[in-house]
Design an enzyme around this catalytic site. Structure first.
Site, mmCIF file in Angstrom:
data_model
loop_
_atom_site.group_PDB
_atom_site.id
_atom_site.type_symbol
_atom_site.label_atom_id
_atom_site.label_comp_id
_atom_site.label_asym_id
_atom_site.label_seq_id
_atom_site.Cartn_x
_atom_site.Cartn_y
_atom_site.Cartn_z
ATOM 1 C CG MET A 189 15.705 -10.878 6.332
ATOM 2 S SD MET A 189 15.737 -9.482 7.432
ATOM 3 C CE MET A 189 14.153 -8.786 7.137
ATOM 4 N NE ARG B 54 6.277 -5.043 5.705
ATOM 5 C CZ ARG B 54 6.691 -3.798 5.426
ATOM 6 N NH1 ARG B 54 5.827 -2.840 5.161
ATOM 7 N NH2 ARG B 54 7.981 -3.523 5.409
ATOM 8 N N GLY C 231 -13.201 22.129 18.892
ATOM 9 C CA GLY C 231 -13.658 22.963 17.782
ATOM 10 C C GLY C 231 -14.494 22.218 16.754
ATOM 11 C CB VAL D 290 -11.581 -14.377 -7.678
ATOM 12 C CG1 VAL D 290 -12.852 -14.544 -6.855
ATOM 13 C CG2 VAL D 290 -11.175 -15.709 -8.299
ATOM 14 C CG ASN E 40 6.542 -12.265 10.372
ATOM 15 O OD1 ASN E 40 7.735 -11.978 10.419
ATOM 16 N ND2 ASN E 40 5.632 -11.620 11.072
ATOM 17 N N GLY E 41 5.367 -13.587 5.826
ATOM 18 C CA GLY E 41 4.821 -14.565 4.882
ATOM 19 C C GLY E 41 5.847 -15.576 4.402
ATOM 20 C CB ILE E 42 9.347 -15.321 3.165
ATOM 21 C CG1 ILE E 42 9.029 -14.221 2.158
ATOM 22 C CG2 ILE E 42 10.392 -16.305 2.650
ATOM 23 C CD1 ILE E 42 8.698 -14.661 0.770
ATOM 24 C CD GLU F 287 10.264 -8.769 10.871
ATOM 25 O OE1 GLU F 287 9.600 -7.959 11.529
ATOM 26 O OE2 GLU F 287 10.627 -8.566 9.707
ATOM 27 C CE LYS G 209 -7.840 17.148 25.995
ATOM 28 N NZ LYS G 209 -8.955 18.060 26.248
#
Ligand code: GLY
Length: 671
Positions: A48, A301, A599, A171, A328-330, A54, A511
């Site tokens: 995509m 990824r 604990g 390598v 998002n590499g592509i 994204e 908390k």
């Protein structure tokens, strides 16, 4: 083994190949070392091209992505021409349906373009969607490419112009001397060139202490009926509200993706992963239930703590980095190739590059244990990365603790990001000085403070709130001492005021402790749930302290609590984790962070909780009452990191039988 080439690229995935092609077309000679082409994330992806789907935030990352999207048509043409291969690029738009009304006002004139489709329009645009879909975004400028065709074509294109690609070369070490890289070591010898580029994706940490972690994604493909293109059941890419996407290919396949799993390099498709994908897919687009499954696969990824890539310079002036492209590499391949080729050939640094520098991970919010503690330390501070001569010759086992911590996904609680997974407290110390040193030595970023005791100036609490530097530490006001829901609600409100007074205007954390029992200090489940409901409605980020009860944990999550904090054993008892099975169930089912609280007595117990998959720990008494609290704080900080790393690394299964460390096959012996 010296290559005659000017540039040696380690990594034969999409980044390595894209940069190699770009450099070669500019006249630079290039060799690529590829360990296993089929393991590259680009091979596993869905292809995509989806900066908006994204949800990339406005800023440098979105700018980088939009520039890359714009470069796509020309880049595809070049690769297709050189390789004579169709790579299935389609600027087809993406449809992002939603089940609930969006929080932002539909705006049809934004940049980049998006158009809101109401319920009628979206079901007309894509028949067969779940009837509960009540609208969605049409993102006309986004698209897809057939990522496997792309990586194959990119490889042919690179080879066709004269890039040398050595497949099957792993390598194992970056050899460094006097601030320069002098070679890439592999089992077949050391490779040398004038300049080096690391494009090693999720495996980068094996070569350099960079914070890139694998984030596993499982995928499935199904075959839609082979009918004319116009009659295909799914006409466009769907990007669902729960991150599920369906990508229809021209050949009738529909790619279904993807899980997001921080499980290290754990291989295989799993029943849970496939079930998640299939149930979300059938919910979004019910017809898919009947399509034959074709293939299942997974990939890793390469993800950095901020989920942005690391691009450009490294600590070595003849090594450039192109790693950590996360989801998002592509999409980012064309711009990455362009920017890195510019940097290498013209030494030109694009104004965008500094935003993606490796150096952004060098400034933790608080001193690392190594710098904060007076105790001698055998590991190096993060600054070692800026001094090449002291950069460890990196293997994963030598990676220093701070880098290990920063290489993890951050802990996110109610939208706040933390890099430490250890929280501490301020109670029970002999004096403020020891408390301050212990907090620093632990490396923690969150410290809990008992609001009531500070308000009433209980012994040891006068001036306590002022004793810590709240510009560096996030305050977690707690309702200790409250026996009923009503009291806890009142004290939580005071806590919010206290955080404001100390400069944390936006701190809405509390908390929640509702503890009627004074002998075992066990929390009241009903009072806790009641108080949590009210406080969530009032806008608090509620972190409830509970017994390790999975059903209660679920109920608290359902009412909107920001975490759950099951106790390991009674507060201050140092009994460790006495309820492992229940805590495990809570961890397996929680969608909010699970913080094991109370604990824990020793670092080994801290590590044990983290190895089980807890997201964080809260430890006070075991540090404050130790013989040497500062040293114990440091030990707890290290154990938290170690346990977390071990969890991500994935332990070996427990076996009934022994298994020899040296393989028994291939021995020299009698034939
Ligand atoms: N690009 C989509 C994913 O990583 O799942």
């Amino acid at each position: 083994m010296r290559t005659e080439d000017e540039v040696l690229i380690v990594g034969g995935g999409i980044m390595g190949l894209a940069i190699a092609l770009e450099l070669k077309l500019r006249g630079t000679s290039v060799t690529v070392l590829s360990r296993d082409f089929r393991q590259a994330a680009a091979h596993a992806a869905a292809g995509m091209l989806a900066p908006q789907a994204e949800a990339l935030p406005p800023g440098p990352m979105r700018d980088l992505s939009l520039q890359s999207l714009e470069a796509y048509p020309e880049w595809v043409r070049k690769i297709e021409d050189l390789s004579s291969t169709d790579i299935g690029y389609q600027a087809c738009g993406i449809l992002a349906p939603v089940y609930d009304a969006p929080s932002d006002t539909p705006n049809n004139s934004s940049t980049p373009a998006r158009r809101w489709l109401d319920q009628t329009a979206i079901h007309l645009a894509q028949p067969g969607l779940n009837p509960d879909i009540l609208g969605g975004w049409w993102l006309p400028e986004e698209g897809q490419v057939d990522n496997r065709a792309l990586t194959g074509a990119l490889r042919s294109a690179a080879e066709s112009v004269g890039v040398t690609i050595h497949e099957g070369v792993a390598v194992t070490d970056v050899e460094r001397r006097h601030g320069k890289v002098v070679g890439m070591r592999s089992p077949t010898g050391t490779w040398q060139a004038q300049h080096y580029i690391l494009a090693t994706g999720a495996w980068s940490q094996a070569l350099l202490p960079v914070p890139v972690q694998p984030l596993k994604g499982q995928m499935i493909s199904v075959a839609a009926p082979m009918v004319d293109a116009a009659e295909r059941p799914l006409q466009q890419v769907l990007f669902g509200p729960d991150g599920l996407y369906l990508v229809p290919r021209r050949d009738g396949r529909i790619i279904v993706g993807a899980t997001v799993e921080a499980v290290g390099f754990a291989p295989h498709n799993t029943p849970a992963g496939l079930q998640e994908l299939l149930s979300k897919a059938m919910r979004l687009f019910p017809a898919i239930a009947q399509f034959p499954i074709q293939e299942c696969w997974w990939g890793f990824r390469p993800t950095t703590p901020d989920q942005f890539p690391i691009l450009g310079a490294s600590p070595y002036n003849n090594l450039s980095l192109a790693i950590g492209h996360h989801r998002n590499g592509i999409l980012l391949a064309p711009i990455t190739a362009h920017l890195i080729a510019n940097l290498v050939t013209t030494h030109e640094t694009d104004p965008l590059l500094p935003h993606f520098s490796w150096e952004r991970f060098l400034s933790p919010m608080v001193p690392s244990p190594a710098t904060a503690s007076p105790a001698p330390s055998s590991y190096s501070s993060p600054k070692s990365m800026s001094q090449p001569s002291t950069l460890p010759s990196a293997t994963p086992t030598q990676t220093d603790l701070t880098v290990a911590r920063s290489s993890d996904r951050p802990l996110i609680i109610a939208g706040q990001t933390f890099h430490s997974r250890l929280m501490t407290g301020t109670g029970k110390y002999d004096n403020f000085e020891v408390m301050q040193q212990s907090v620093a030595a632990s490396g923690c970023e969150i410290v809990t403070v008992a609001v009531r005791r500070v308000q009433t100036k209980a012994p040891g609490h006068e001036g306590l709130a002022e004793a810590l530097d709240w510009s560096r530490i996030w305050m977690l006001p707690n309702t200790a001492g409250c026996q009923t829901a009503e009291e806890a609600i009142r004290v939580a409100r005071l806590g919010r005021e206290m955080a404001k007074l100390l400069g944390q205007e936006d701190n809405n954390f509390v908390k929640l402790e509702v503890i009627p029992d004074t002998q075992y200090l066990l929390p009241d489940p009903i009072g806790t749930l009641e108080a949590a409901e009210t406080l969530v409605k009032e806008g608090f980020a509620v972190l409830p302290y509970i017994n390790a009860d999975p059903l209660l944990a679920k109920r608290l999550e359902d009412v909107g609590c920001a975490t759950v904090m099951p106790l390991g054993s009674p507060i201050g008892s140092g009994q460790g984790i006495r309820n492992t099975a229940n805590i495990q169930i809570i961890i397996e089912n929680a969608k909010v962070p699970v913080v094991v609280d109370a604990g824990i007595g020793t670092p080994s117990e801290a590590a044990q909780a983290m190895e089980m998959g807890a997201d964080a720990l809260l430890i006070n008494t075991a540090i404050a009452k130790a013989h040497n609290p500062v040293a114990m704080a440091q030990a707890m900080g290290m154990a938290t990191v170690a346990g977390r790393l071990a969890y991500l690394a994935g332990r070996i299964p427990v076996q009934g039988n022994a298994s020899a460390s040296s393989p028994l096959t291939g021995r020299i012996g009698k034939a």
